[in-house]
Write an enzyme that holds these catalytic residues in place. Structure first.
Site, short mmCIF file in Angstrom:
data_model
loop_
_atom_site.label_atom_id
_atom_site.label_comp_id
_atom_site.label_asym_id
_atom_site.label_seq_id
_atom_site.Cartn_x
_atom_site.Cartn_y
_atom_site.Cartn_z
N ASP A 134 4.21 -8.37 9.82
CA ASP A 134 4.97 -7.41 9.02
C ASP A 134 5.23 -6.13 9.81
OD1 ASP A 134 4.59 -9.33 7.11
OD2 ASP A 134 3.91 -7.96 5.55
N SER A 525 5.58 -1.49 1.87
CA SER A 525 4.36 -1.81 2.60
C SER A 525 3.16 -1.25 1.85
CB SER A 525 4.43 -1.19 4.00
OG SER A 525 3.15 -1.14 4.59
#
Length: 611
Positions: A134, A525
């Site tokens: 990510d 996130s």
């Protein structure tokens, strides 16, 4: 180290089974405990007595009887002996990868799990699961594959466990989507299983400050705003991540690992251990031993993941200040477990659970500090004593939560301030608020900790992609009072519901974290904080109201009243809806096309099998 040479097949009767990687391995030691017979019984945590099935009852489907001679011949090719077919076949789902530091330290944990299985009398069967990073994909088209990878991982585990009739499985994972993907696969297969988290990363250091990956994203914003030199930005970039492990704050990976410990499907203290430390390998080996016992007792994931267990997990997420992604993932986990659970259940738990831990992104400390302060068991014991945790829930060891926590102190140590006592919390209520209104009738998720005033009304600044929004921030075109709208980034529209750490990090770095709002049908996130609202549902690509926001429209974000409103008359919105059609799919082949076609709403966990 084992030899990397493959062991040559030998005639039957003169074989010695190598380790799970088909490499040379030392001879096994005698088993320290006998297998239990099918007729024996064992006490469970609630003092009930249950019958015990044969420990290899599933794998017997492909290893027992004359008709399975061809099947067994495949095993002999890998060095199995005839006596091995009486033992359980235990999968090790290995997420090791050199794609990302989150997973680059997993091989030693998989090796430890294999050793634990073998020593406890099982046959270890290693297979791989994929990952993406990510942190590396963030802000690019690659980020759209992150949530997709959750489904691919769960599919891999379900496929291998079911296709090979495994008797149990150890799942070893590190990066964010490894966690829910692994848990969903465990629940779908529903054989005895345990999760081994790869462990957190150790902090970097520069100019007397601890660093982590979010430090770099925020430094980009500071540099763009003229508040940081290019040299300092370069030094932070190079020093932020000193080695292997998952991102160090209470971001998504550490949030999910902590919640798995609270669920009872990971060992106590394991979720906050650092990957480079020896205790992480020891815990992986012990996890394998515990799993063998669970196979004997036939304790399966769906026996453990009940509604009360989900309430325990979400209470720990709230108490630790965990990631907004936990909402999306636990909706999907509950779906895989067959447990009734909705987005409103998060709000129900939030209202009664205080934030006890001072952890990044909005707080002071990292996961390694939480570990030193007593870890997740200490947080759980505080919640248990306050009546905010169900102590009677089963764990993979066969003990209840209360039994697991019996020797943990009732209150956190006075010589630390990472974990607060119940009467002096960081916040009286949890931090993950579910906002509803005409912009999000199905719900949206806001992280409201760290804000002086989580209320804003301002003009909409509308973007149909993340990159143009980030450019506007870095070019100084976003000012205090604006409400940014990033849309067509949901499960179907993205597709893949990418995370927005690059723009939110840039806002924080520019000093706009509390004065600019940002709403999106995408995700954030676990490292994100600020006046941000994600998971807006229905999404733009499904015709949700967010699709009909115009530049300059007034939008209100009110976390106190749990409202997300577009301040435009309904008659005007009806006109805007006239003639609207969904945009053409961005992908027409491959995993993104399949995800976009099948994905449910974010309010349903964006699962692909909500039939």
């Amino acid at each position: 180290m084992h030899s990397i040479l493959l062991k040559a097949a030998k005639p039957i009767g003169n074989t010695r089974k190598p380790d799970a990687y088909s490499r040379l391995a030392p001879a096994r030691q005698p088993l320290c405990r006998p297998f239990l017979s099918p007729t024996k019984t064992t006490p469970m945590a609630d003092n009930k007595t249950i019958s015990i099935k044969p420990i290899n009852s599933r794998s017997a489907n492909i290893t027992q009887g004359k008709s399975r001679a061809p099947n067994r011949s495949m095993y002999y090719a890998m060095g199995y002996e005839e006596s091995d077919f009486k033992k359980p076949m235990v999968g090790v789902a290995n997420g090791h990868s050199t794609i990302t530091p989150c997973n680059s330290g997993l091989q030693k944990l998989a090796d430890a799990a294999v050793a634990g299985i073998e020593e406890a009398g099982g046959n270890a069967q290693i297979f791989g699961t994929p990952t993406i990073s990510d942190g590396m994909a963030m802000g690019t088209e690659g980020m759209k594959y992150s949530l997709v990878s959750r489904e691919v991982i769960s599919d891999c585990i379900e496929t291998c466990v079911q296709g090979q009739w495994m008797d149990g499985v150890v799942v070893v994972g590190g990066c964010d989507k490894n966690m829910p993907g692994g848990m969903m696969g465990m629940l779908r297969a529903n054989v005895p299983a345990i999760y081994v988290y790869g462990g957190t990363i150790l902090p970097g250091r520069y100019k007397g400050q601890d660093l982590n990956i979010v430090s770099v994203f925020e430094a980009v914003g500071q540099n763009a705003a003229g508040n940081m030199s290019d040299e300092d930005l370069r030094e932070i970039e190079m020093r932020a991540i000193p080695g292997s492990g998952s991102c160090g704050g209470m971001y998504t990976a550490n949030t999910m690992s902590s919640s798995f410990e609270a669920l009872g499907l990971s060992l106590p203290y394991s979720s906050t251990m650092a990957n480079p430390h020896d205790e992480k390998q020891n815990s992986a080996k012990e996890s394998a031993r515990v799993l063998i016992e669970a196979i004997k007792k036939d304790i399966k994931p769906r026996d453990i993941v009940t509604k009360k267990a989900l309430e325990n997990a979400v209470a720990v997420i709230m108490a630790t200040g965990g990631s907004t992604n936990a909402v999306l993932h636990f909706l999907a986990i509950a779906h895989a477990a067959g447990v009734e659970w909705s987005i409103d259940d998060f709000e129900r738990i939030r209202k009664k659970t205080p934030v006890l831990c001072d952890l990044k992104p909005s707080g002071k400390y990292l996961a390694v500090d939480l570990h030193q302060a007593g870890g997740i068991p200490q947080v759980m014991k505080v919640l248990l004593k306050a009546g905010l945790l169900h102590g009677d829930c089963l764990t993979i060891s066969g003990e209840t939560i209360a039994e697991v926590l019996k020797d943990v102190p009732d209150a956190p140590r006075a010589d630390q301030d990472v974990i607060r006592p119940i009467d002096k919390p960081m916040y009286e209520q949890g931090h993950l608020a579910i906002l509803k209104g005409n912009l999000s009738p199905e719900g949206a998720v806001a992280k409201i900790t760290g804000l002086k005033n989580p209320v804003i009304t301002g003009p909409a600044r509308v973007f149909d992609d993340e990159q143009s929004a980030l450019k506007a921030i870095l070019d100084g075109k976003i000012v205090a009072g604006d409400v940014m709208v990033l849309r067509y980034l949901g499960p179907k529209g993205g597709p893949g519901m990418p995370e927005m750490l690059a723009p939110t990090g840039a806002l924080i770095g520019a000093g706009l974290g509390e004065s600019v709002g940002l709403i999106t049908d995408g995700r954030f996130s676990g490292g994100t904080w600020g006046m941000v609202v994600g998971h807006v549902a229905p999404e733009a690509a499904a015709g949700g109201t967010i699709a009909f926001v115009n530049e300059g429209d007034s939008i209100t974000i009110d976390a106190h009243e749990l409202k997300l409103e577009l301040n435009v008359p309904e008659a005007e919105l009806a006109k805007r809806r006239e003639g609207w059609t969904a945009p053409a799919p961005r992908y027409t082949r491959g995993v993104q096309a399949k995800f976009a076609f099948n994905a449910a709403s974010a309010s349903k966990g964006a699962v692909l099998d909500n039939y």
